[in-house]
Design a protein around this motif. Structure first.
Motif, PDB file in Angstrom:
ATOM      1  N   ARG A 151       0.840  -1.183   0.000  1.00  0.00           N
ATOM      2  CA  ARG A 151       0.000   0.000   0.000  1.00  0.00           C
ATOM      3  C   ARG A 151       0.880   1.239   0.000  1.00  0.00           C
ATOM      4  NH1 ARG A 151      -3.858  -0.469   4.943  1.00  0.00           N
ATOM      5  NH2 ARG A 151      -5.051   1.084   3.793  1.00  0.00           N
ATOM      6  N   SER A 152       0.374   2.315  -0.589  1.00  0.00           N
ATOM      7  CA  SER A 152       1.104   3.566  -0.589  1.00  0.00           C
ATOM      8  C   SER A 152       1.294   4.066   0.838  1.00  0.00           C
ATOM      9  CB  SER A 152       0.333   4.620  -1.392  1.00  0.00           C
ATOM     10  OG  SER A 152       0.838   5.900  -1.153  1.00  0.00           O
ATOM     11  N   PRO A 153       2.508   4.474   1.211  1.00  0.00           N
ATOM     12  CA  PRO A 153       2.702   4.995   2.569  1.00  0.00           C
ATOM     13  C   PRO A 153       1.865   6.235   2.832  1.00  0.00           C
ATOM     14  CG  PRO A 153       4.666   5.340   1.215  1.00  0.00           C
ATOM     15  CD  PRO A 153       3.767   4.420   0.450  1.00  0.00           C
ATOM     16  N   TRP A 154       1.632   7.043   1.791  1.00  0.00           N
ATOM     17  CA  TRP A 154       0.831   8.242   2.008  1.00  0.00           C
ATOM     18  C   TRP A 154      -0.640   7.904   2.247  1.00  0.00           C
ATOM     19  CZ3 TRP A 154       2.476  12.649   3.591  1.00  0.00           C
ATOM     20  CH2 TRP A 154       3.775  13.065   3.283  1.00  0.00           C
ATOM     21  N   LEU A 155      -1.105   6.765   1.718  1.00  0.00           N
ATOM     22  CA  LEU A 155      -2.458   6.324   2.041  1.00  0.00           C
ATOM     23  C   LEU A 155      -2.566   5.992   3.524  1.00  0.00           C
ATOM     24  CD1 LEU A 155      -5.326   5.426   1.276  1.00  0.00           C
ATOM     25  CD2 LEU A 155      -4.378   3.182   0.684  1.00  0.00           C
ATOM     26  N   ILE A 156      -1.550   5.308   4.041  1.00  0.00           N
ATOM     27  CA  ILE A 156      -1.535   4.972   5.467  1.00  0.00           C
ATOM     28  C   ILE A 156      -1.450   6.239   6.309  1.00  0.00           C
ATOM     29  CG2 ILE A 156      -0.245   3.774   7.267  1.00  0.00           C
ATOM     30  CD1 ILE A 156       0.642   1.811   5.023  1.00  0.00           C
ATOM     31  N   VAL A 157      -0.628   7.198   5.862  1.00  0.00           N
ATOM     32  CA  VAL A 157      -0.555   8.482   6.560  1.00  0.00           C
ATOM     33  C   VAL A 157      -1.933   9.134   6.606  1.00  0.00           C
ATOM     34  CG1 VAL A 157       0.337  10.836   6.415  1.00  0.00           C
ATOM     35  CG2 VAL A 157       1.881   8.905   6.085  1.00  0.00           C
ATOM     36  N   GLY A 158      -2.614   9.154   5.474  1.00  0.00           N
ATOM     37  CA  GLY A 158      -3.922   9.787   5.409  1.00  0.00           C
ATOM     38  C   GLY A 158      -4.957   9.103   6.284  1.00  0.00           C
ATOM     39  N   GLN A 159      -4.981   7.768   6.264  1.00  0.00           N
ATOM     40  CA  GLN A 159      -5.953   7.044   7.083  1.00  0.00           C
ATOM     41  C   GLN A 159      -5.659   7.219   8.572  1.00  0.00           C
ATOM     42  OE1 GLN A 159      -5.439   3.122   5.395  1.00  0.00           O
ATOM     43  NE2 GLN A 159      -7.246   3.334   4.086  1.00  0.00           N
ATOM     44  N   SER A 160      -4.397   7.149   8.949  1.00  0.00           N
ATOM     45  CA  SER A 160      -4.030   7.339  10.352  1.00  0.00           C
ATOM     46  C   SER A 160      -4.359   8.756  10.805  1.00  0.00           C
ATOM     47  CB  SER A 160      -2.539   7.056  10.554  1.00  0.00           C
ATOM     48  OG  SER A 160      -2.202   5.745  10.161  1.00  0.00           O
ATOM     49  N   ALA A 161      -4.044   9.736   9.957  1.00  0.00           N
ATOM     50  CA  ALA A 161      -4.336  11.126  10.300  1.00  0.00           C
ATOM     51  C   ALA A 161      -5.836  11.343  10.451  1.00  0.00           C
ATOM     52  CB  ALA A 161      -3.765  12.056   9.228  1.00  0.00           C
ATOM     53  N   ALA A 162      -6.628  10.722   9.582  1.00  0.00           N
ATOM     54  CA  ALA A 162      -8.084  10.871   9.679  1.00  0.00           C
ATOM     55  C   ALA A 162      -8.610  10.273  10.976  1.00  0.00           C
ATOM     56  CB  ALA A 162      -8.757  10.214   8.475  1.00  0.00           C
ATOM     57  N   ALA A 163      -8.081   9.116  11.361  1.00  0.00           N
ATOM     58  CA  ALA A 163      -8.501   8.498  12.623  1.00  0.00           C
ATOM     59  C   ALA A 163      -8.148   9.381  13.813  1.00  0.00           C
ATOM     60  CB  ALA A 163      -7.859   7.115  12.769  1.00  0.00           C
ATOM     61  N   LEU A 164      -6.931   9.924  13.819  1.00  0.00           N
ATOM     62  CA  LEU A 164      -6.518  10.785  14.919  1.00  0.00           C
ATOM     63  C   LEU A 164      -7.290  12.097  14.916  1.00  0.00           C
ATOM     64  CD1 LEU A 164      -2.662  10.161  14.800  1.00  0.00           C
ATOM     65  CD2 LEU A 164      -4.281   9.329  16.512  1.00  0.00           C
ATOM     66  N   ALA A 165      -7.609  12.606  13.735  1.00  0.00           N
ATOM     67  CA  ALA A 165      -8.407  13.831  13.654  1.00  0.00           C
ATOM     68  C   ALA A 165      -9.797  13.606  14.249  1.00  0.00           C
ATOM     69  CB  ALA A 165      -8.523  14.290  12.205  1.00  0.00           C
ATOM     70  N   ALA A 166     -10.398  12.457  13.937  1.00  0.00           N
ATOM     71  CA  ALA A 166     -11.725  12.156  14.476  1.00  0.00           C
ATOM     72  C   ALA A 166     -11.668  11.883  15.972  1.00  0.00           C
ATOM     73  CB  ALA A 166     -12.325  10.955  13.744  1.00  0.00           C
ATOM     74  N   GLY A 167     -10.724  11.018  16.376  1.00  0.00           N
ATOM     75  CA  GLY A 167     -10.701  10.565  17.761  1.00  0.00           C
ATOM     76  C   GLY A 167     -10.207  11.598  18.745  1.00  0.00           C
ATOM     77  N   ILE A 168      -9.194  12.383  18.360  1.00  0.00           N
ATOM     78  CA  ILE A 168      -8.597  13.337  19.281  1.00  0.00           C
ATOM     79  C   ILE A 168      -8.982  14.769  18.911  1.00  0.00           C
ATOM     80  CG2 ILE A 168      -6.455  14.153  20.317  1.00  0.00           C
ATOM     81  CD1 ILE A 168      -7.127  11.260  20.947  1.00  0.00           C
ATOM     82  N   GLY A 169      -8.714  15.174  17.674  1.00  0.00           N
ATOM     83  CA  GLY A 169      -8.970  16.549  17.285  1.00  0.00           C
ATOM     84  C   GLY A 169     -10.427  16.951  17.446  1.00  0.00           C
ATOM     85  N   VAL A 170     -11.352  16.061  17.079  1.00  0.00           N
ATOM     86  CA  VAL A 170     -12.776  16.346  17.227  1.00  0.00           C
ATOM     87  C   VAL A 170     -13.320  15.710  18.508  1.00  0.00           C
ATOM     88  CG1 VAL A 170     -15.065  16.144  16.187  1.00  0.00           C
ATOM     89  CG2 VAL A 170     -13.063  16.485  14.730  1.00  0.00           C
ATOM     90  N   GLY A 171     -13.173  14.407  18.648  1.00  0.00           N
ATOM     91  CA  GLY A 171     -13.803  13.697  19.757  1.00  0.00           C
ATOM     92  C   GLY A 171     -13.363  14.176  21.117  1.00  0.00           C
ATOM     93  N   ARG A 172     -12.109  14.553  21.241  1.00  0.00           N
ATOM     94  CA  ARG A 172     -11.622  14.961  22.545  1.00  0.00           C
ATOM     95  C   ARG A 172     -11.609  16.468  22.730  1.00  0.00           C
ATOM     96  NH1 ARG A 172      -5.937  13.498  25.609  1.00  0.00           N
ATOM     97  NH2 ARG A 172      -6.751  13.738  27.701  1.00  0.00           N
ATOM     98  N   PHE A 173     -11.181  17.219  21.710  1.00  0.00           N
ATOM     99  CA  PHE A 173     -10.933  18.639  21.895  1.00  0.00           C
ATOM    100  C   PHE A 173     -12.030  19.557  21.366  1.00  0.00           C
ATOM    101  CE2 PHE A 173      -6.314  17.511  22.378  1.00  0.00           C
ATOM    102  CZ  PHE A 173      -6.193  18.042  23.659  1.00  0.00           C
ATOM    103  N   VAL A 174     -13.059  19.030  20.725  1.00  0.00           N
ATOM    104  CA  VAL A 174     -14.120  19.910  20.231  1.00  0.00           C
ATOM    105  C   VAL A 174     -14.860  20.564  21.390  1.00  0.00           C
ATOM    106  CG1 VAL A 174     -15.984  18.188  20.170  1.00  0.00           C
ATOM    107  CG2 VAL A 174     -15.957  20.079  18.528  1.00  0.00           C
ATOM    108  N   TYR A 175     -14.784  19.974  22.564  1.00  0.00           N
ATOM    109  CA  TYR A 175     -15.435  20.545  23.740  1.00  0.00           C
ATOM    110  C   TYR A 175     -14.915  21.956  24.033  1.00  0.00           C
ATOM    111  CZ  TYR A 175     -16.853  20.963  28.670  1.00  0.00           C
ATOM    112  OH  TYR A 175     -17.387  21.390  29.859  1.00  0.00           O
ATOM    113  N   THR A 176     -13.644  22.221  23.712  1.00  0.00           N
ATOM    114  CA  THR A 176     -13.055  23.521  24.036  1.00  0.00           C
ATOM    115  C   THR A 176     -13.737  24.672  23.316  1.00  0.00           C
ATOM    116  OG1 THR A 176     -10.926  22.473  24.534  1.00  0.00           O
ATOM    117  CG2 THR A 176     -10.899  24.831  24.057  1.00  0.00           C
ATOM    118  N   PRO A 177     -13.913  24.642  21.977  1.00  0.00           N
ATOM    119  CA  PRO A 177     -14.609  25.769  21.335  1.00  0.00           C
ATOM    120  C   PRO A 177     -16.117  25.793  21.581  1.00  0.00           C
ATOM    121  CG  PRO A 177     -14.039  24.118  19.689  1.00  0.00           C
ATOM    122  CD  PRO A 177     -13.373  23.698  20.963  1.00  0.00           C
ATOM    123  N   ILE A 178     -16.717  24.653  21.930  1.00  0.00           N
ATOM    124  CA  ILE A 178     -18.163  24.634  22.185  1.00  0.00           C
ATOM    125  C   ILE A 178     -18.481  25.093  23.603  1.00  0.00           C
ATOM    126  CG2 ILE A 178     -20.201  23.125  22.350  1.00  0.00           C
ATOM    127  CD1 ILE A 178     -19.200  21.511  20.072  1.00  0.00           C
TER     128      ILE A 178
END
Length: 422
Positions: free
Chosen positions: A33-60
């Motif tokens: 698999r393309s390494p950049w595909l893995i980068v993108g999928q991992s980044a999307a998971a971290l964006a959902a789980g941490i960037g949104v799921g954990r830290f969205v509480y701060t601006p709301i």
């Protein structure tokens, strides 16, 4: 979580001996698999789980204060609930390693996280909110440990900045959710903000759906380079510094937007949170690059000193410019501090050093909102001052790590190597 991550760290320590095998490793590490595909999928998971799921509480949080009648004390309690859940999920990944390699757990956690975001507006009951943020914390931690394990395993042998960009998904999620809340705040309600962020998490989860960790046996202790120091002389100052950082950083990470909006009404607070995410996005790759040129203890000292300014600035100076400068300084350092501290702990090779650092940092994140809660009746600026003082204590403790620190040339470990990260 610790087992696969410590295995990767041991691999990193032996990097010089394995560089001759890099061509072979690169051809097999991503399994076609393309390494950049893995980068993108991992980044999307971290964006959902941490960037949104954990830290969205701060601006709301300011919207909930204004529209839902959320008190400052309950707001701090909800933050603590999320951190307790996060620690619970992280420990589950540590003591049940099979969870870290499970596609079912990853996808189930993504679904549960989205559900908790969507259900926040359904009730006005503080106990319900507490439970939802607790569950969201557990789900965020499991998403994090699985995404990290997958990235570290599948990107093994690739250039180091690739994994740094994967972990930049945390900053991307913070920026995207902050921008979404900023766009919605003047036209809609706090309920719509939660539902919209749940929709954003759904899109990110869809992008991460194909991410799959692969089994990875833990290397033996013999894989660690014999020329690395076996001393604990510097560990306890490091432990103290990292624990103080957990307390101080999470106070800012929870209350920064609300504190800015107390002094600068309007969209500046949400705009500052977007800057936090944008600054965090490249920070992992940047600190890894800097560590090839300067010693890690000196960089840890510098990052913490910069973070003191970033945390305390909005409490000391009002206005738009200090708020935006604070956001950039804070966003550009909080991931770097964790990266550097955990790399130093691994270098020192104390017994279960990564586990101990993780425990101290995670306990600090739970303790931070509790310490700040009594100050919130006087406003959020006092809480940020407390956070700045605690991070200053981390700076002073870091001096004890810097003094006569044993140096050795070794590849810089990829950041976010324990579940204690944001």
């Amino acid at each position: 979580m610790i087992r696969p991550v410590r295995g990767w760290l041991a691999w990193a320590a032996a990097g010089d001996r394995r560089r001759t095998l890099s061509t072979t490793t690169r051809s097999t590490s991503v399994h076609g698999r393309s390494p950049w595909l893995i980068v993108g999928q991992s980044a999307a998971a971290l964006a959902a789980g941490i960037g949104v799921g954990r830290f969205v509480y701060t601006p709301i949080l300011p919207l909930m204060h204004a529209q839902a009648g959320l008190s400052a004390e309950l707001g701090a309690s909800l933050a603590t609930a999320n951190y307790i859940g996060y620690l619970t999920g992280a420990l589950a990944g540590t003591f049940v390693p099979a969870l870290v390699r499970s596609v079912v757990v990853l996808r189930g956690s993504l679904v549960i996280l989205i559900a908790t975001l969507a259900m926040m507006p359904v009730s006005h009951d503080g106990a319900v909110w507490f439970g939802l943020r607790l569950i969201a914390g557990v789900a965020s931690a499991l998403i994090f440990v699985i995404a990290v394990s997958s990235a570290l395993t599948r990107l093994r042998g690739q250039v180091q900045h690739l994994t740094g960009w994967a972990f930049g998904g945390v900053g991307a999620g913070i920026a995207l959710s902050g921008l979404l809340v900023l766009l919605l705040r003047t036209a809609t309600t706090w309920q719509a903000a939660w539902w919209s962020c749940a929709a954003l998490a759904t899109v990110l989860a869809a992008a991460a759906w194909g991410l799959a960790p692969v089994p990875q046996p833990a290397p033996t202790d013999q894989a660690v380079s014999a020329d690395r120091p076996r001393t604990r002389r510097w560990f306890w100052p490091l432990f103290g510094s990292y624990t103080f950082e957990g307390i101080g950083y999470i106070i800012a990470g929870t209350f920064l937007v609300a504190a800015i909006e107390q002094g600068v009404p309007g969209p500046v607070g949400s705009g500052a949170w977007i800057l936090v995410g944008l600054a965090a996005l490249p920070s992992s790759a940047l600190w890894a690059w800097l560590a090839h040129r300067w010693s890690r203890p000196s960089l840890l000292f510098a990052a913490l000193a910069i973070q003191v300014v970033g945390v305390a600035l909005p409490a000391l100076l009002g206005g738009v410019a200090p708020a935006l400068i604070s956001a950039v300084l804070f966003g550009g350092t909080f991931m770097g501090v964790s990266t550097l501290a955990l790399a130093i702990g691994t270098h020192l090779q104390g017994p279960r050093s990564v586990s101990l650092l993780t425990a101290g940092y995670s306990a600090g994140q739970i303790l931070g909102p509790m310490l700040a809660a009594p100050l919130l009746q006087h406003g959020y600026r006092q809480a940020l001052l407390l956070g700045g003082v605690v991070v200053l204590a981390a700076v002073l403790a870091a001096i004890g790590v810097w003094i006569r620190y044993p140096q050795v040339r070794a590849p810089f470990p990829t950041p976010l190597d324990t579940p204690s990260r944001p």
